[in-house]
Design a protein around this motif. Structure first.
Motif, PDB file in Angstrom:
ATOM      1  N   UNK A 111       0.720   4.222  14.301  1.00 14.71           N
ATOM      2  CA  UNK A 111       0.476   2.782  14.236  1.00 14.71           C
ATOM      3  C   UNK A 111       1.655   2.116  13.528  1.00 14.71           C
ATOM      4  N   UNK A 112       2.283   1.146  14.184  1.00 13.16           N
ATOM      5  CA  UNK A 112       3.489   0.538  13.621  1.00 13.16           C
ATOM      6  C   UNK A 112       3.390  -0.971  13.425  1.00 13.16           C
ATOM      7  N   UNK A 113       2.777  -1.683  14.372  1.00  9.25           N
ATOM      8  CA  UNK A 113       2.742  -3.141  14.326  1.00  9.25           C
ATOM      9  C   UNK A 113       1.318  -3.638  14.563  1.00  9.25           C
ATOM     10  N   UNK A 114       0.880  -4.566  13.718  1.00  9.52           N
ATOM     11  CA  UNK A 114      -0.443  -5.159  13.883  1.00  9.52           C
ATOM     12  C   UNK A 114      -0.342  -6.665  14.015  1.00  9.52           C
ATOM     13  N   UNK A 115      -1.198  -7.228  14.857  1.00  7.65           N
ATOM     14  CA  UNK A 115      -1.206  -8.673  15.081  1.00  7.65           C
ATOM     15  C   UNK A 115      -2.633  -9.196  15.099  1.00  7.65           C
ATOM     16  N   UNK A 116      -2.833 -10.366  14.540  1.00 14.56           N
ATOM     17  CA  UNK A 116      -4.048 -11.137  14.769  1.00 14.56           C
ATOM     18  C   UNK A 116      -3.695 -12.189  15.807  1.00 14.56           C
ATOM     19  N   UNK A 117      -4.419 -12.181  16.899  1.00 13.16           N
ATOM     20  CA  UNK A 117      -4.117 -13.065  18.031  1.00 13.16           C
ATOM     21  C   UNK A 117      -5.195 -14.149  18.098  1.00 13.16           C
ATOM     22  N   UNK A 118      -4.767 -15.383  18.290  1.00  9.88           N
ATOM     23  CA  UNK A 118      -5.699 -16.509  18.350  1.00  9.88           C
ATOM     24  C   UNK A 118      -5.937 -16.923  19.805  1.00  9.88           C
ATOM     25  N   UNK A 132      -0.017  -1.753  17.773  1.00  5.72           N
ATOM     26  CA  UNK A 132       0.964  -1.166  18.680  1.00  5.72           C
ATOM     27  C   UNK A 132       1.743  -0.053  17.986  1.00  5.72           C
ATOM     28  N   UNK A 133       2.307   0.837  18.799  1.00  9.04           N
ATOM     29  CA  UNK A 133       3.127   1.917  18.248  1.00  9.04           C
ATOM     30  C   UNK A 133       4.567   1.457  18.086  1.00  9.04           C
ATOM     31  N   UNK A 134       5.424   2.363  17.653  1.00 12.86           N
ATOM     32  CA  UNK A 134       6.814   2.023  17.345  1.00 12.86           C
ATOM     33  C   UNK A 134       7.613   1.670  18.599  1.00 12.86           C
ATOM     34  N   UNK A 135       7.076   2.009  19.778  1.00  8.98           N
ATOM     35  CA  UNK A 135       7.738   1.680  21.036  1.00  8.98           C
ATOM     36  C   UNK A 135       7.225   0.356  21.631  1.00  8.98           C
ATOM     37  N   UNK A 136       6.238  -0.267  20.961  1.00  9.77           N
ATOM     38  CA  UNK A 136       5.698  -1.531  21.451  1.00  9.77           C
ATOM     39  C   UNK A 136       4.544  -1.383  22.411  1.00  9.77           C
ATOM     40  N   UNK A 137       3.989  -0.168  22.515  1.00  6.51           N
ATOM     41  CA  UNK A 137       2.848   0.084  23.399  1.00  6.51           C
ATOM     42  C   UNK A 137       1.539  -0.090  22.638  1.00  6.51           C
ATOM     43  N   UNK A 138       0.534  -0.623  23.301  1.00  6.65           N
ATOM     44  CA  UNK A 138      -0.758  -0.860  22.656  1.00  6.65           C
ATOM     45  C   UNK A 138      -1.440   0.452  22.289  1.00  6.65           C
ATOM     46  N   UNK A 139      -1.943   0.520  21.064  1.00  6.41           N
ATOM     47  CA  UNK A 139      -2.739   1.652  20.589  1.00  6.41           C
ATOM     48  C   UNK A 139      -4.223   1.321  20.681  1.00  6.41           C
TER      49      UNK A 139
END
Length: 342
Positions: A111-118, A132-139
Protein backbone atom coordinates in the motif's frame (compact mmCIF):
# COMPACT_ATOMS: atom_id res chain seq x y z
CA UNK A 1 4.56 20.79 -13.01
CA UNK A 2 1.28 22.46 -12.08
CA UNK A 3 0.43 22.96 -15.76
CA UNK A 4 1.06 19.28 -16.43
CA UNK A 5 -1.19 18.30 -13.56
CA UNK A 6 -3.98 20.59 -14.70
CA UNK A 7 -3.53 19.13 -18.17
CA UNK A 8 -4.05 15.63 -16.76
CA UNK A 9 -7.24 16.83 -15.07
CA UNK A 10 -8.41 18.33 -18.35
CA UNK A 11 -7.49 15.19 -20.27
CA UNK A 12 -9.45 13.01 -17.87
CA UNK A 13 -12.56 15.21 -17.84
CA UNK A 14 -12.48 15.54 -21.63
CA UNK A 15 -11.97 11.81 -22.11
CA UNK A 16 -14.80 11.02 -19.75
CA UNK A 17 -17.23 13.32 -21.59
CA UNK A 18 -16.46 11.52 -24.84
CA UNK A 19 -16.29 8.01 -23.30
CA UNK A 20 -18.65 8.01 -20.28
CA UNK A 21 -18.78 4.21 -20.07
CA UNK A 22 -15.00 3.65 -20.00
CA UNK A 23 -13.71 2.98 -16.49
CA UNK A 24 -10.93 5.13 -15.09
CA UNK A 25 -8.55 2.14 -14.93
CA UNK A 26 -8.79 1.65 -18.71
CA UNK A 27 -8.89 5.37 -19.43
CA UNK A 28 -5.60 5.87 -17.59
CA UNK A 29 -3.86 3.53 -20.02
CA UNK A 30 -5.21 5.50 -22.97
CA UNK A 31 -3.99 8.72 -21.32
CA UNK A 32 -0.54 7.19 -20.72
CA UNK A 33 -1.03 7.62 -16.99
CA UNK A 34 -2.30 5.64 -14.01
CA UNK A 35 -5.50 5.75 -12.02
CA UNK A 36 -3.63 6.99 -8.94
CA UNK A 37 -1.99 9.83 -10.90
CA UNK A 38 -5.36 10.97 -12.23
CA UNK A 39 -6.76 11.13 -8.70
CA UNK A 40 -3.65 12.87 -7.40
CA UNK A 41 -4.00 15.56 -10.04
CA UNK A 42 -7.24 16.63 -8.29
CA UNK A 43 -5.64 16.70 -4.80
CA UNK A 44 -6.81 19.57 -2.66
CA UNK A 45 -10.19 19.93 -4.36
CA UNK A 46 -12.25 16.91 -5.41
CA UNK A 47 -9.70 14.54 -3.84
CA UNK A 48 -7.72 14.64 -0.60
CA UNK A 49 -4.50 12.72 -0.19
CA UNK A 50 -4.32 10.61 2.95
CA UNK A 51 -1.35 9.89 5.16
CA UNK A 52 0.15 6.40 5.19
CA UNK A 53 -1.30 5.18 8.48
CA UNK A 54 -3.20 2.51 6.57
CA UNK A 55 -3.63 0.15 9.57
CA UNK A 56 -5.11 3.01 11.59
CA UNK A 57 -7.40 3.91 8.69
CA UNK A 58 -8.73 0.36 8.42
CA UNK A 59 -9.42 0.23 12.16
CA UNK A 60 -11.83 3.12 11.70
CA UNK A 61 -13.93 1.51 8.96
CA UNK A 62 -16.60 0.22 11.41
CA UNK A 63 -17.47 3.91 12.01
CA UNK A 64 -18.76 4.16 8.44
CA UNK A 65 -21.52 1.57 8.76
CA UNK A 66 -22.70 -0.22 5.63
CA UNK A 67 -20.05 -0.17 2.87
CA UNK A 68 -19.25 -1.53 -0.55
CA UNK A 69 -15.69 -2.83 -0.73
CA UNK A 70 -14.09 -3.47 -4.13
CA UNK A 71 -10.95 -5.49 -4.83
CA UNK A 72 -9.81 -6.44 -8.31
CA UNK A 73 -7.05 -7.69 -10.54
CA UNK A 74 -6.76 -7.32 -14.31
CA UNK A 75 -9.29 -10.08 -14.98
CA UNK A 76 -11.79 -10.06 -12.12
CA UNK A 77 -13.68 -7.54 -9.97
CA UNK A 78 -15.06 -8.53 -6.53
CA UNK A 79 -17.58 -6.17 -4.89
CA UNK A 80 -19.02 -6.98 -1.46
CA UNK A 81 -21.42 -4.93 0.62
CA UNK A 82 -21.79 -5.11 4.38
CA UNK A 83 -20.49 -3.82 7.68
CA UNK A 84 -16.93 -4.15 8.92
CA UNK A 85 -16.78 -6.18 12.11
CA UNK A 86 -13.46 -7.42 13.52
CA UNK A 87 -10.31 -5.54 12.42
CA UNK A 88 -6.86 -6.89 13.33
CA UNK A 89 -3.76 -4.98 12.18
CA UNK A 90 -1.15 -6.08 14.72
CA UNK A 91 0.52 -8.69 12.51
CA UNK A 92 3.40 -7.00 10.63
CA UNK A 93 2.78 -9.12 7.51
CA UNK A 94 -0.98 -9.22 7.08
CA UNK A 95 -3.94 -7.27 8.40
CA UNK A 96 -7.31 -8.99 8.78
CA UNK A 97 -10.90 -7.89 8.56
CA UNK A 98 -13.16 -10.76 9.51
CA UNK A 99 -16.95 -10.85 9.54
CA UNK A 100 -19.94 -12.38 7.84
CA UNK A 101 -19.97 -9.59 5.22
CA UNK A 102 -16.53 -8.04 4.74
CA UNK A 103 -13.60 -10.47 4.80
CA UNK A 104 -10.14 -9.18 3.81
CA UNK A 105 -6.46 -10.15 3.97
CA UNK A 106 -4.48 -6.93 3.67
CA UNK A 107 -0.77 -6.82 2.78
CA UNK A 108 0.16 -3.29 3.83
CA UNK A 109 3.70 -3.49 2.41
CA UNK A 110 2.12 -3.01 -1.04
CA UNK A 111 0.00 0.00 0.00
CA UNK A 112 1.59 3.27 -1.11
CA UNK A 113 -1.00 5.99 -1.82
CA UNK A 114 -4.36 6.71 -0.20
CA UNK A 115 -7.06 9.12 -1.32
CA UNK A 116 -10.40 10.31 -0.02
CA UNK A 117 -12.53 10.96 -3.09
CA UNK A 118 -15.55 13.28 -3.04
CA UNK A 119 -18.69 13.05 -5.13
CA UNK A 120 -18.19 14.97 -8.36
CA UNK A 121 -20.32 14.43 -11.43
CA UNK A 122 -18.02 16.17 -13.91
CA UNK A 123 -15.02 14.06 -12.89
CA UNK A 124 -17.14 10.94 -12.47
CA UNK A 125 -16.00 10.51 -8.86
CA UNK A 126 -18.01 8.86 -6.11
CA UNK A 127 -17.37 9.33 -2.40
CA UNK A 128 -14.82 6.71 -1.41
CA UNK A 129 -11.53 5.76 0.17
CA UNK A 130 -9.12 4.43 -2.47
CA UNK A 131 -5.73 2.81 -1.92
CA UNK A 132 -3.06 2.25 -4.60
CA UNK A 133 0.29 0.49 -4.85
CA UNK A 134 3.63 2.05 -5.75
CA UNK A 135 2.89 1.54 -9.46
CA UNK A 136 -0.42 3.46 -9.26
CA UNK A 137 -2.65 0.38 -9.47
CA UNK A 138 -5.74 0.10 -7.27
CA UNK A 139 -5.40 -2.19 -4.24
CA UNK A 140 -8.80 -1.60 -2.61
CA UNK A 141 -11.70 0.86 -2.87
CA UNK A 142 -14.26 1.49 -0.13
CA UNK A 143 -17.58 3.19 -0.87
CA UNK A 144 -19.80 4.35 2.03
CA UNK A 145 -23.46 3.43 1.53
CA UNK A 146 -25.16 5.10 4.52
CA UNK A 147 -26.05 8.78 4.16
CA UNK A 148 -26.48 9.07 7.93
CA UNK A 149 -22.77 8.25 8.33
CA UNK A 150 -21.64 11.33 6.39
CA UNK A 151 -20.26 13.00 9.52
CA UNK A 152 -18.22 9.89 10.37
CA UNK A 153 -16.72 9.88 6.86
CA UNK A 154 -15.84 13.57 7.12
CA UNK A 155 -14.20 13.01 10.50
CA UNK A 156 -12.19 10.05 9.20
CA UNK A 157 -10.97 12.15 6.27
CA UNK A 158 -9.96 14.99 8.59
CA UNK A 159 -8.09 12.60 10.88
CA UNK A 160 -6.12 10.91 8.09
CA UNK A 161 -5.58 13.73 5.57
CA UNK A 162 -1.97 14.32 4.58
CA UNK A 163 -0.41 17.65 5.54
CA UNK A 164 0.73 18.22 1.96
CA UNK A 165 -1.72 17.82 -0.90
CA UNK A 166 0.79 17.26 -3.70
CA UNK A 167 -0.77 16.87 -7.12
CA UNK A 168 1.90 14.55 -8.51
CA UNK A 169 3.14 11.11 -7.52
CA UNK A 170 6.53 9.44 -7.56
CA UNK A 171 5.81 5.96 -8.87
CA UNK A 172 8.18 3.01 -8.78
CA UNK A 173 8.64 0.27 -11.38
CA UNK A 174 7.17 -3.08 -10.47
CA UNK A 175 9.48 -5.47 -8.67
CA UNK A 176 11.05 -8.10 -10.93
CA UNK A 177 9.12 -11.35 -11.17
CA UNK A 178 10.29 -13.93 -8.62
CA UNK A 179 12.69 -16.56 -9.87
CA UNK A 180 11.43 -20.11 -9.33
CA UNK A 181 13.20 -23.44 -9.61
CA UNK A 182 10.36 -25.02 -11.59
CA UNK A 183 12.70 -26.85 -13.93
CA UNK A 184 14.53 -28.65 -11.12
CA UNK A 185 11.91 -29.16 -8.40
CA UNK A 186 11.47 -32.84 -7.49
CA UNK A 187 7.81 -33.89 -7.98
CA UNK A 188 7.98 -36.77 -5.49
CA UNK A 189 9.35 -34.54 -2.74
CA UNK A 190 6.69 -31.91 -3.39
CA UNK A 191 3.92 -34.52 -3.39
CA UNK A 192 5.17 -35.95 -0.10
CA UNK A 193 5.01 -32.54 1.58
CA UNK A 194 1.63 -31.91 -0.04
CA UNK A 195 0.27 -35.18 1.36
CA UNK A 196 1.33 -34.11 4.84
CA UNK A 197 -0.38 -30.68 4.81
CA UNK A 198 -2.34 -30.01 7.99
CA UNK A 199 -3.88 -26.64 7.12
CA UNK A 200 -4.54 -24.64 3.93
CA UNK A 201 -2.31 -21.90 5.36
CA UNK A 202 0.62 -24.34 5.13
CA UNK A 203 0.34 -24.40 1.34
CA UNK A 204 2.24 -21.19 0.59
CA UNK A 205 5.15 -22.09 2.93
CA UNK A 206 5.34 -25.44 1.12
CA UNK A 207 5.64 -23.68 -2.24
CA UNK A 208 8.31 -21.41 -0.80
CA UNK A 209 10.25 -24.37 0.60
CA UNK A 210 10.47 -25.92 -2.88
CA UNK A 211 10.86 -22.53 -4.63
CA UNK A 212 8.14 -23.55 -7.07
CA UNK A 213 5.52 -21.39 -8.76
CA UNK A 214 1.96 -22.17 -7.77
CA UNK A 215 0.86 -23.16 -11.26
CA UNK A 216 3.84 -25.46 -11.85
CA UNK A 217 3.19 -27.06 -8.46
CA UNK A 218 -0.30 -27.98 -9.65
CA UNK A 219 1.13 -29.51 -12.82
CA UNK A 220 3.40 -31.87 -10.86
CA UNK A 221 1.06 -32.49 -7.92
CA UNK A 222 -0.11 -35.90 -9.09
CA UNK A 223 -3.39 -36.88 -7.42
CA UNK A 224 -3.74 -33.50 -5.72
CA UNK A 225 -4.53 -31.39 -8.80
CA UNK A 226 -6.20 -31.87 -12.16
CA UNK A 227 -6.62 -29.44 -15.02
CA UNK A 228 -10.26 -29.01 -16.02
CA UNK A 229 -12.20 -27.18 -18.73
CA UNK A 230 -12.20 -23.39 -18.58
CA UNK A 231 -16.01 -23.60 -18.80
CA UNK A 232 -16.02 -24.97 -15.25
CA UNK A 233 -16.56 -21.52 -13.76
CA UNK A 234 -19.90 -21.14 -15.56
CA UNK A 235 -20.98 -24.62 -14.50
CA UNK A 236 -19.89 -23.94 -10.92
CA UNK A 237 -21.71 -20.62 -10.57
CA UNK A 238 -24.89 -21.84 -12.26
CA UNK A 239 -24.99 -24.99 -10.13
CA UNK A 240 -24.31 -23.00 -6.95
CA UNK A 241 -27.19 -20.66 -7.82
CA UNK A 242 -29.57 -23.47 -8.71
CA UNK A 243 -28.88 -25.47 -5.53
CA UNK A 244 -28.35 -22.54 -3.12
CA UNK A 245 -24.82 -23.62 -2.25
CA UNK A 246 -22.84 -21.37 0.05
CA UNK A 247 -19.46 -20.91 -1.56
CA UNK A 248 -16.32 -18.90 -0.89
CA UNK A 249 -15.00 -16.65 -3.66
CA UNK A 250 -11.45 -15.27 -3.28
CA UNK A 251 -10.21 -12.46 -5.55
CA UNK A 252 -7.01 -10.57 -4.91
CA UNK A 253 -4.00 -8.61 -6.00
CA UNK A 254 -0.62 -8.30 -4.30
CA UNK A 255 -2.02 -5.86 -1.75
CA UNK A 256 -5.35 -7.36 -0.76
CA UNK A 257 -7.47 -10.51 -0.95
CA UNK A 258 -11.25 -10.16 -0.65
CA UNK A 259 -13.55 -13.07 0.18
CA UNK A 260 -17.27 -13.59 -0.29
CA UNK A 261 -18.83 -16.39 1.74
CA UNK A 262 -22.43 -17.24 1.06
CA UNK A 263 -24.86 -18.08 -1.74
CA UNK A 264 -24.90 -16.66 -5.26
CA UNK A 265 -28.22 -16.22 -7.07
CA UNK A 266 -28.28 -14.06 -10.20
CA UNK A 267 -25.71 -15.28 -12.74
CA UNK A 268 -25.51 -13.09 -15.85
CA UNK A 269 -23.38 -13.94 -18.87
CA UNK A 270 -22.62 -11.28 -21.47
CA UNK A 271 -20.12 -11.57 -24.33
CA UNK A 272 -16.70 -12.14 -22.78
CA UNK A 273 -17.85 -11.95 -19.16
CA UNK A 274 -19.68 -13.92 -16.51
CA UNK A 275 -21.14 -11.99 -13.60
CA UNK A 276 -22.77 -12.47 -10.24
CA UNK A 277 -25.29 -9.64 -9.79
CA UNK A 278 -26.69 -10.06 -6.28
CA UNK A 279 -27.74 -7.25 -3.93
CA UNK A 280 -24.73 -7.64 -1.61
CA UNK A 281 -22.22 -9.39 -3.89
CA UNK A 282 -21.10 -8.67 -7.44
CA UNK A 283 -18.44 -10.56 -9.36
CA UNK A 284 -17.25 -9.63 -12.87
CA UNK A 285 -14.98 -12.23 -14.48
CA UNK A 286 -13.37 -11.77 -17.90
CA UNK A 287 -13.71 -15.18 -19.55
CA UNK A 288 -11.14 -14.63 -22.30
CA UNK A 289 -8.43 -14.10 -19.68
CA UNK A 290 -8.82 -17.61 -18.25
CA UNK A 291 -5.85 -19.60 -19.58
CA UNK A 292 -6.08 -22.61 -17.23
CA UNK A 293 -8.54 -23.98 -14.66
CA UNK A 294 -7.64 -26.50 -11.98
CA UNK A 295 -9.42 -28.67 -9.44
CA UNK A 296 -7.17 -28.83 -6.38
CA UNK A 297 -7.11 -30.95 -3.22
CA UNK A 298 -5.31 -29.97 -0.02
CA UNK A 299 -5.23 -32.34 2.98
CA UNK A 300 -5.99 -30.81 6.38
CA UNK A 301 -6.84 -31.87 9.91
CA UNK A 302 -10.49 -31.13 8.99
CA UNK A 303 -10.42 -33.43 5.96
CA UNK A 304 -9.49 -32.75 2.34
CA UNK A 305 -10.20 -29.19 1.18
CA UNK A 306 -11.22 -28.89 -2.48
CA UNK A 307 -10.92 -25.75 -4.61
CA UNK A 308 -11.36 -24.55 -8.17
CA UNK A 309 -8.60 -22.16 -9.26
CA UNK A 310 -8.45 -20.05 -12.43
CA UNK A 311 -5.18 -18.70 -13.87
CA UNK A 312 -4.28 -16.18 -16.57
CA UNK A 313 -1.70 -16.58 -19.34
CA UNK A 314 1.07 -15.28 -17.07
CA UNK A 315 0.32 -17.96 -14.47
CA UNK A 316 -1.26 -15.50 -12.03
CA UNK A 317 -4.34 -16.59 -10.12
CA UNK A 318 -7.52 -14.78 -11.18
CA UNK A 319 -10.06 -16.22 -8.74
CA UNK A 320 -10.38 -19.16 -6.35
CA UNK A 321 -13.56 -20.96 -5.26
CA UNK A 322 -14.19 -23.13 -2.19
CA UNK A 323 -17.23 -24.60 -0.53
CA UNK A 324 -18.18 -22.74 2.65
CA UNK A 325 -16.20 -23.96 5.62
CA UNK A 326 -14.64 -22.80 8.87
CA UNK A 327 -11.63 -24.11 10.80
CA UNK A 328 -12.63 -27.24 12.67
CA UNK A 329 -15.55 -27.93 10.33
CA UNK A 330 -15.34 -30.13 7.18
CA UNK A 331 -16.34 -28.55 3.89
CA UNK A 332 -19.91 -29.07 2.65
CA UNK A 333 -20.49 -32.52 1.20
CA UNK A 334 -22.12 -31.25 -2.01
CA UNK A 335 -19.01 -29.21 -2.84
CA UNK A 336 -16.73 -32.15 -2.16
CA UNK A 337 -18.78 -34.32 -4.49
CA UNK A 338 -18.83 -31.66 -7.23
CA UNK A 339 -15.08 -31.04 -7.32
CA UNK A 340 -14.22 -34.73 -6.87
CA UNK A 341 -16.40 -35.61 -9.85
CA UNK A 342 -14.22 -33.47 -12.10
Amino acid sequence: MQTANLSLQDKWISFRKENPRVRIREAAKVLDSTEAEILASFAGSKVLRLNNDFPGLMKRLPDLGYLMVLTRNDSCVHERKGVVEEVSVNNPHVGLIVGKDIDLRMFFRAWAFGFAVMDDEEAGFKQSIQIFDQQGNAVIKIYPQQEDKAAAFEQLVRDFSALEQATSLVLQPAAPAPHYSDATVEPAALQEDWKNLKDTHDFFPMLKKHNVSRLHALKIAGEFAKQVSNDIVKTLLEKAAATNWEIMVFVGNHGNIQIHTGPVAKIVEIPGWINVMDPAFNLHLKLDDIAESWAVKKPSTDGVIHSIELYDAAGEMIVQFFGKRKPGVPEMAEWTEFVSSL
